[in-house]
Design an enzyme around this catalytic site. Structure first.
Site, PDB file in Angstrom:
ATOM      1  N   ASP A  12       0.814  -1.220   0.000  1.00  0.00           N
ATOM      2  CA  ASP A  12       0.000   0.000   0.000  1.00  0.00           C
ATOM      3  C   ASP A  12       0.845   1.266   0.000  1.00  0.00           C
ATOM      4  O   ASP A  12       0.452   2.290   0.548  1.00  0.00           O
ATOM      5  CB  ASP A  12      -0.951   0.038   1.214  1.00  0.00           C
ATOM      6  CG  ASP A  12      -2.016  -1.047   1.138  1.00  0.00           C
ATOM      7  OD1 ASP A  12      -2.437  -1.362   0.020  1.00  0.00           O
ATOM      8  OD2 ASP A  12      -2.412  -1.559   2.195  1.00  0.00           O
ATOM      9  N   HIS A  40      -3.651  -2.764  -6.486  1.00  0.00           N
ATOM     10  CA  HIS A  40      -3.299  -1.377  -6.762  1.00  0.00           C
ATOM     11  C   HIS A  40      -4.563  -0.594  -7.020  1.00  0.00           C
ATOM     12  O   HIS A  40      -5.520  -1.133  -7.547  1.00  0.00           O
ATOM     13  CB  HIS A  40      -2.540  -1.261  -8.081  1.00  0.00           C
ATOM     14  CG  HIS A  40      -1.220  -1.883  -8.091  1.00  0.00           C
ATOM     15  ND1 HIS A  40      -0.298  -1.711  -7.097  1.00  0.00           N
ATOM     16  CD2 HIS A  40      -0.634  -2.652  -9.023  1.00  0.00           C
ATOM     17  CE1 HIS A  40       0.800  -2.360  -7.433  1.00  0.00           C
ATOM     18  NE2 HIS A  40       0.622  -2.949  -8.576  1.00  0.00           N
TER      19      HIS A  40
HETATM   20  P1  GDP Z   1      -0.153  -0.174  -3.686  1.00  0.00           P
HETATM   21  O1  GDP Z   1      -0.685  -1.293  -2.871  1.00  0.00           O
HETATM   22  O2  GDP Z   1       1.229   0.188  -3.298  1.00  0.00           O
HETATM   23  O3  GDP Z   1      -0.311  -0.360  -5.139  1.00  0.00           O
HETATM   24  O4  GDP Z   1      -1.026   1.085  -3.246  1.00  0.00           O
HETATM   25  P2  GDP Z   1      -2.100   1.847  -4.084  1.00  0.00           P
HETATM   26  O5  GDP Z   1      -1.563   2.191  -5.400  1.00  0.00           O
HETATM   27  O6  GDP Z   1      -3.383   1.094  -3.994  1.00  0.00           O
HETATM   28  O7  GDP Z   1      -2.194   3.210  -3.273  1.00  0.00           O
HETATM   29  C1  GDP Z   1      -2.873   3.343  -2.100  1.00  0.00           C
HETATM   30  C2  GDP Z   1      -3.754   4.558  -2.155  1.00  0.00           C
HETATM   31  O8  GDP Z   1      -2.980   5.742  -2.140  1.00  0.00           O
HETATM   32  C3  GDP Z   1      -4.645   4.672  -3.363  1.00  0.00           C
HETATM   33  O9  GDP Z   1      -5.951   4.955  -2.935  1.00  0.00           O
HETATM   34  C4  GDP Z   1      -4.075   5.851  -4.138  1.00  0.00           C
HETATM   35  O10 GDP Z   1      -5.058   6.555  -4.871  1.00  0.00           O
HETATM   36  C5  GDP Z   1      -3.512   6.695  -3.063  1.00  0.00           C
HETATM   37  N1  GDP Z   1      -2.386   7.564  -3.455  1.00  0.00           N
HETATM   38  C6  GDP Z   1      -1.344   7.249  -4.266  1.00  0.00           C
HETATM   39  N2  GDP Z   1      -0.497   8.286  -4.344  1.00  0.00           N
HETATM   40  C7  GDP Z   1      -1.013   9.277  -3.563  1.00  0.00           C
HETATM   41  C8  GDP Z   1      -0.566  10.613  -3.208  1.00  0.00           C
HETATM   42  O11 GDP Z   1       0.468  11.095  -3.626  1.00  0.00           O
HETATM   43  N3  GDP Z   1      -1.368  11.299  -2.349  1.00  0.00           N
HETATM   44  C9  GDP Z   1      -2.523  10.797  -1.840  1.00  0.00           C
HETATM   45  N4  GDP Z   1      -3.225  11.567  -1.011  1.00  0.00           N
HETATM   46  N5  GDP Z   1      -2.961   9.561  -2.146  1.00  0.00           N
HETATM   47  C10 GDP Z   1      -2.222   8.809  -2.985  1.00  0.00           C
END
Ligand code: GDP
Length: 423
Positions: A12, A40
Site C-alpha cells: 500500500d 493497486h
Molecule cells: P499499492 O498497494 O502500493 O499499489 O497502493 P495503491 O496504489 O493502492 O495506493 C494506495 C492509495 O494511495 C490509493 O488509494 C491511491 O489513490 C492513493 N495515493 C497514491 N499516491 C497518492 C498521493 O500522492 N497522495 C494521496 N493523497 N494519495 C495517494
C-alpha cells in the site's frame, strides 16, 4: 530495458500510480508474484480501478499484460476483473504463462479452515488461499495452467491430490470432503475461460528482450512482507523482491537495470506483526482520515490500516533488499497539516541504538528513536516542480533521502494520475 516497481515497506505504498506512469511507456507489464490478495488503485480517464491480479498496463492499447509463472492465479477473480474492465469499454491485451499455477477453490477453503483452527493465534490471512496455494506449489502438488488442457492427466493428478486433502479435511478440520468429479469439472471449465490467453510466455519474453522492448515488472506488497527478508511469519507466501522477477517472470537477472522502490511519506500496515514507528488514538485517526484512500483501508482487504511515522531503519533496509536504483516517495500531500513531523531514525533495543533492521526476536523489542522535523503547514497538491514545494517539505524529502541512502527521484502529491513530481 527492464524496470521493476516494488514496495519498500508493508505494501500500500502507492505503487499503483507509479506503475501506471511507467506502464504508459512500456511495451510489456508483468505480474511476477502474489495473487489477488492485494491490489493497486489506479485512477485514469476510464475511472477508478482496484486491480488485484491484472497488471497495471491494462488500460493501454499498446501494452501486453502478462500474468507470470510466479503468480497465484485465481481464475474467477481474473474473469471478474476482465468483466469490470469490459463494462468500461476496455479490452486489454493479456497473456498468461502456461507455467502459472492455478489457485483452486480448495486453497481458499484450506486458508479459511486453518485460520479457524488457529483461532486467537491466527495469522490474519486475507483468506484468499495464497498460503495453501504456495505450500502446494512447493510440495509439488500444484496445478499449472497448461495442465488444465490435458484432461486425463489432470484427473489423475487431482485424484492423488484430493486423497491427502480429504484426510486433512476429515481428521484435522472436521469438514466435508471434496468430490473429485466436482473439482475436476470446475477446473476444466476454468481452463476454457483462460484458454485464449495461455501461452509460452518464456519464449515471448526472450524475443521481446532481443527486440529491446520496454518491460515493467510489477511487484505486489513490499519488502517487509518477503518470506525471507521480511517480518516472518507476518509475511506473504511469495517473494516480494525485484530479484524474484527473474524467477516469477523468467527475466535474466542482468536485464533488470532499474529498480524503482516505492515508499510512502509516512508508514501504514495492514494486519498483525511488529510495527516499530506505530502510533495510536486520535493522532493516528487524524492521519488515517487525512490519507483518504491512501490512509483508511487496504485496497483488497478493506481492513483499516495501522499508522506509523516514516521509518528510516525499515525503509533503508526495504530499499537495499530490493536493490533500489531510485525511490518514489508518495503521499507527501497528506502530511501538510502537521506542525512537526516525527521520523524514526533508529531503533532502541535493550538500550542499544541501531540503524540496521534486526531479526524478529529483536524487532519485537525495538522502540523507535525519533527526530522531529518542522512541518510545512500548507496544501502541496497542484505543485508540479520539486523546487516549488515549500522549503520544509523539500527538507523533509532530502532528510529521508540521506537516511535511506537512495536518490528520491519521484515525489507524489495527490492521488490523481498526474499528481507526480519528477525530481
Ligand atoms: P499499492 O498497494 O502500493 O499499489 O497502493 P495503491 O496504489 O493502492 O495506493 C494506495 C492509495 O494511495 C490509493 O488509494 C491511491 O489513490 C492513493 N495515493 C497514491 N499516491 C497518492 C498521493 O500522492 N497522495 C494521496 N493523497 N494519495 C495517494
Amino acid at each position: 530495458m527492464v524496470r521493476a516497481i516494488v514496495g519498500a515497506n508493508w505494501g500500500d505504498e502507492g505503487k499503483g500510480k507509479i506503475t501506471d506512469m511507467f506502464a504508459e511507456k512500456s511495451d510489456i507489464v508483468i505480474r511476477f508474484q502474489g495473487g489477488s490478495n492485494a491490489g493497486h488503485t489506479i485512477i485514469n480517464e476510464y475511472g477508478k480501478f482496484a486491480l488485484h491480479l491484472l497488471p497495471s498496463g491494462v488500460c493501454y492499447k499498446h501494452t501486453m499484460n502478462i500474468i507470470g509463472n510466479g503468480v497465484a492465479l485465481n481464475i474467477p477473480n481474473l474473469m471478474n476483473e476482465l468483466k469490470s474492465l469490459g463494462e468500461r469499454g476496455i479490452t486489454p491485451n493479456i497473456m498468461i504463462s502456461e507455467r502459472t499455477q492455478i489457485l483452486t477453490p480448495y486453497h481458499v477453503l484450506f486458508d479459511v479452515y486453518e485460520e479457524e483452527r488457529l483461532g486467537a493465534k491466527q495469522f490474519g490471512s486475507t483468506k484468499s488461499g495464497i498460503a495453501p496455494f504456495y505450500s502446494d506449489k512447493y510440495s509439488k502438488i500444484g496445478i499449472q495452467a497448461a495442465d488444465l488442457f490435458y484432461p486425463q492427466r489432470l484427473r489423475e493428478k487431482l485424484e492423488n491430490i484430493l486423497e491427502v486433502k480429504n484426510l486433512i479435511l476429515k481428521y484435522i478440520y472436521n469438514k466435508p470432503e471434496l468430490d473429485v468429479d466436482e473439482v475436476y469439472e470446475q477446473l476444466i471449465s476454468y481452463g476454457e475461460m483462460i484458454r485464449p490467453y495461455v501461452t509460452n510466455v518464456f519464449e515471448y519474453l526472450q524475443q521481446a528482450l532481443k527486440d529491446g522492448k520496454n518491460i515493467l515488472l510489477e511487484g505486489q506488497l513490499g519488502s517487509l512482507r518477503d518470506p525471507d527478508f521480511g517480518i516472518y511469519p507476518y509475511s506473504t507466501s511469495s517473494s516480494t523482491l525485484a530479484g524474484f522477477g527473474t524467477v516469477g517472470a523468467g527475466i535474466p537477472p542482468h536485464e533488470i537495470k532499474n529498480v524503482t522502490v516505492v515508499s510512502k511519506a509516512y508508514s501504514s500496515a495492514v494486519g498483525a506483526g511488529p510495527f516499530v514507528s506505530e502510533f495510536f488514538g486520535d493522532e493516528a485517526e487524524e492521519l488515517r482520515k487525512r490519507g483518504g484512500d491512501a490512509g483508511e483501508y487496504g485496497a483488497t482487504t478493506g481492513r483499516p490500516r495501522r499508522m506509523g511515522w516514516f521509518d528510516c531503519v525499515a525503509s533503508r533496509y526495504g530499499c537495499k533488499v530490493q536493490g533500489a536504483t531510485e525511490v518514489a516517495l508518495t503521499c507527501i500531500d497528506v502530511l501538510g497539516y502537521l506542525d512537526t513531523i516525527p521520523v524514526c531514525v533508529g531503533y532502541d533495543i535493550d538500550g542499544e541504538i541501531t540503524k540496521s533492521f534486526p531479526v524478529n526476536a529483536l524487532l519485537e523489542k525495538a522502540k523507535p528513536v525519533f527526530e522531529y522535523l518542522p512541518g510545512w503547514k500548507c496544501d502541496v497538491r497542484g505543485i508540479t516542480k520539486f523546487e516549488d514545494l515549500p522549503e520544509n517539505c523539500r527538507k523533509y524529502v532530502e532528510f529521508i533521502e540521506r537516511e535511506i541512502e537512495v536518490p528520491i527521484k519521484i515525489v507524489t502529491n495527490g492521488p490523481k494520475r498526474h499528481e507526480i513530481i519528477i525530481k
